[in-house]
Design a protein around this motif. Sequence first.
Motif, PDB file in Angstrom:
ATOM      1  N   LYS A  37       6.590 -20.149 -64.389  1.00 23.00           N
ATOM      2  CA  LYS A  37       6.884 -19.004 -63.523  1.00 23.00           C
ATOM      3  C   LYS A  37       5.998 -17.808 -63.872  1.00 23.00           C
ATOM      4  CE  LYS A  37      10.612 -15.962 -61.989  1.00 23.00           C
ATOM      5  NZ  LYS A  37      12.055 -15.600 -62.131  1.00 23.00           N
ATOM      6  N   GLY A  38       5.803 -17.555 -65.167  1.00 24.50           N
ATOM      7  CA  GLY A  38       4.965 -16.442 -65.584  1.00 24.50           C
ATOM      8  C   GLY A  38       3.516 -16.625 -65.169  1.00 24.50           C
ATOM      9  N   ARG A  39       3.013 -17.851 -65.285  1.00 28.91           N
ATOM     10  CA  ARG A  39       1.622 -18.108 -64.887  1.00 28.91           C
ATOM     11  C   ARG A  39       1.457 -17.982 -63.371  1.00 28.91           C
ATOM     12  NH1 ARG A  39       2.070 -21.897 -69.160  1.00 28.91           N
ATOM     13  NH2 ARG A  39       2.670 -23.556 -67.715  1.00 28.91           N
ATOM     14  N   VAL A  40       2.455 -18.433 -62.620  1.00 29.18           N
ATOM     15  CA  VAL A  40       2.408 -18.304 -61.157  1.00 29.18           C
ATOM     16  C   VAL A  40       2.437 -16.830 -60.759  1.00 29.18           C
ATOM     17  CG1 VAL A  40       3.685 -18.713 -59.020  1.00 29.18           C
ATOM     18  CG2 VAL A  40       3.353 -20.573 -60.643  1.00 29.18           C
ATOM     19  N   THR A  41       3.241 -16.024 -61.476  1.00 29.65           N
ATOM     20  CA  THR A  41       3.284 -14.589 -61.181  1.00 29.65           C
ATOM     21  C   THR A  41       1.928 -13.954 -61.430  1.00 29.65           C
ATOM     22  OG1 THR A  41       5.633 -14.446 -61.730  1.00 29.65           O
ATOM     23  CG2 THR A  41       4.371 -12.391 -61.783  1.00 29.65           C
ATOM     24  N   ARG A  42       1.308 -14.304 -62.537  1.00 30.87           N
ATOM     25  CA  ARG A  42      -0.031 -13.765 -62.835  1.00 30.87           C
ATOM     26  C   ARG A  42      -1.034 -14.206 -61.765  1.00 30.87           C
ATOM     27  NH1 ARG A  42      -4.768 -14.161 -66.009  1.00 30.87           N
ATOM     28  NH2 ARG A  42      -5.098 -12.317 -67.319  1.00 30.87           N
ATOM     29  N   GLU A  43      -0.887 -15.438 -61.324  1.00 29.42           N
ATOM     30  CA  GLU A  43      -1.758 -15.961 -60.266  1.00 29.42           C
ATOM     31  C   GLU A  43      -1.568 -15.171 -58.974  1.00 29.42           C
ATOM     32  OE1 GLU A  43      -1.343 -20.098 -58.233  1.00 29.42           O
ATOM     33  OE2 GLU A  43      -2.443 -20.400 -60.119  1.00 29.42           O
ATOM     34  N   ARG A  44      -0.326 -14.812 -58.666  1.00 29.69           N
ATOM     35  CA  ARG A  44      -0.043 -14.005 -57.474  1.00 29.69           C
ATOM     36  C   ARG A  44      -0.732 -12.648 -57.560  1.00 29.69           C
ATOM     37  NH1 ARG A  44       6.339 -13.800 -56.467  1.00 29.69           N
ATOM     38  NH2 ARG A  44       5.661 -12.325 -54.859  1.00 29.69           N
ATOM     39  N   ILE A  45      -0.691 -12.064 -58.753  1.00 28.54           N
ATOM     40  CA  ILE A  45      -1.293 -10.739 -58.931  1.00 28.54           C
ATOM     41  C   ILE A  45      -2.801 -10.813 -58.744  1.00 28.54           C
ATOM     42  CG2 ILE A  45      -1.697  -8.872 -60.583  1.00 28.54           C
ATOM     43  CD1 ILE A  45       1.035  -9.651 -61.858  1.00 28.54           C
ATOM     44  N   LEU A  46      -3.445 -11.801 -59.355  1.00 32.04           N
ATOM     45  CA  LEU A  46      -4.905 -11.925 -59.224  1.00 32.04           C
ATOM     46  C   LEU A  46      -5.301 -12.216 -57.779  1.00 32.04           C
ATOM     47  CD1 LEU A  46      -6.150 -13.908 -62.363  1.00 32.04           C
ATOM     48  CD2 LEU A  46      -5.985 -11.451 -62.010  1.00 32.04           C
ATOM     49  N   THR A  47      -4.552 -13.097 -57.130  1.00 29.32           N
ATOM     50  CA  THR A  47      -4.868 -13.440 -55.738  1.00 29.32           C
ATOM     51  C   THR A  47      -4.698 -12.229 -54.831  1.00 29.32           C
ATOM     52  OG1 THR A  47      -4.092 -15.699 -56.151  1.00 29.32           O
ATOM     53  CG2 THR A  47      -4.365 -15.037 -53.860  1.00 29.32           C
ATOM     54  N   ALA A  48      -3.648 -11.447 -55.064  1.00 30.22           N
ATOM     55  CA  ALA A  48      -3.433 -10.232 -54.276  1.00 30.22           C
ATOM     56  C   ALA A  48      -4.554  -9.232 -54.513  1.00 30.22           C
ATOM     57  CB  ALA A  48      -2.080  -9.609 -54.630  1.00 30.22           C
ATOM     58  N   ALA A  49      -5.005  -9.112 -55.769  1.00 31.31           N
ATOM     59  CA  ALA A  49      -6.096  -8.190 -56.088  1.00 31.31           C
ATOM     60  C   ALA A  49      -7.378  -8.600 -55.376  1.00 31.31           C
ATOM     61  CB  ALA A  49      -6.316  -8.138 -57.600  1.00 31.31           C
ATOM     62  N   ILE A  50      -7.695  -9.887 -55.404  1.00 28.15           N
ATOM     63  CA  ILE A  50      -8.894 -10.384 -54.720  1.00 28.15           C
ATOM     64  C   ILE A  50      -8.800 -10.093 -53.221  1.00 28.15           C
ATOM     65  CG2 ILE A  50     -10.161 -12.469 -54.067  1.00 28.15           C
ATOM     66  CD1 ILE A  50      -9.433 -13.596 -56.842  1.00 28.15           C
TER      67      ILE A  50
END
Length: 247
Positions: A37-50
């Motif tokens: 869950k934590g890695r998916v959350t980080r992935e969401r943040i990076l994808t949103a930033a991009i």
Amino acid sequence: MVEHSRLAALPPTLAAAVTQACAAVSHNINGQKLGRKGRVTRERILTAAIDLIEAAQEPVTLGRVARHASLGMTSVYNYFTDITELLLATLEPVMATALDDYLSVIEERWPDDALFEHCYRFVRSYHGFWLRHSRLLHLRNALADQQDARMMQHRIESSRPIIDLLVRQMSDEPLGFGPHTSMATMLMIGIERSVTLVTDRELRRLVNIGPDISEDRYLVPGARLMELAISDARSGGAGREPMALLD
């Protein structure tokens, strides 16, 4: 889910690089071990930033990224202390795609009788990489020009693989601060600056480079200069001491 649809919208190699970069992070900045869950959350943040950087309608802030990722600010601060840290994390998967985009073009030694063709292919590939990620890379350079030490370091580190490979194209000189390294560094500075010009829409407007003017006006001379520098180095010219050139 929203985060997966956004990730799927990225080019496949970049999407895979984002997932890999997040999977490699074991803890958040509070020292808490990350599960799926934590890695998916980080992935969401990076994808949103991009996604936000590519849109470039407004300045990218942690608050805007949090809203775009449908997360609270507390969630974002669990992973990133400031916007520079987030941008560096965003740059990581982008730079991971560099091997396929342009570094692979320069890894094999180029034959003397087709030197310009290979130089041009490299410059075009590097330009293509910048074109795909121009907003993020221009943002990094703008922050580096404002003396952001972390962005300055990233800019230097991202150029080193190219400089090293250029030196290997020139000779068997050990990597360091020899004449070929100096020449490769100057070439890299010139190539990056020319690519920066032709991929910056606002800069093109300011210097009256209209959409009808091909980027080849700058890329071809860049490839020609690279060809001349490599050819000169292979013939021993770049290895001469500076004072010898004045004799």
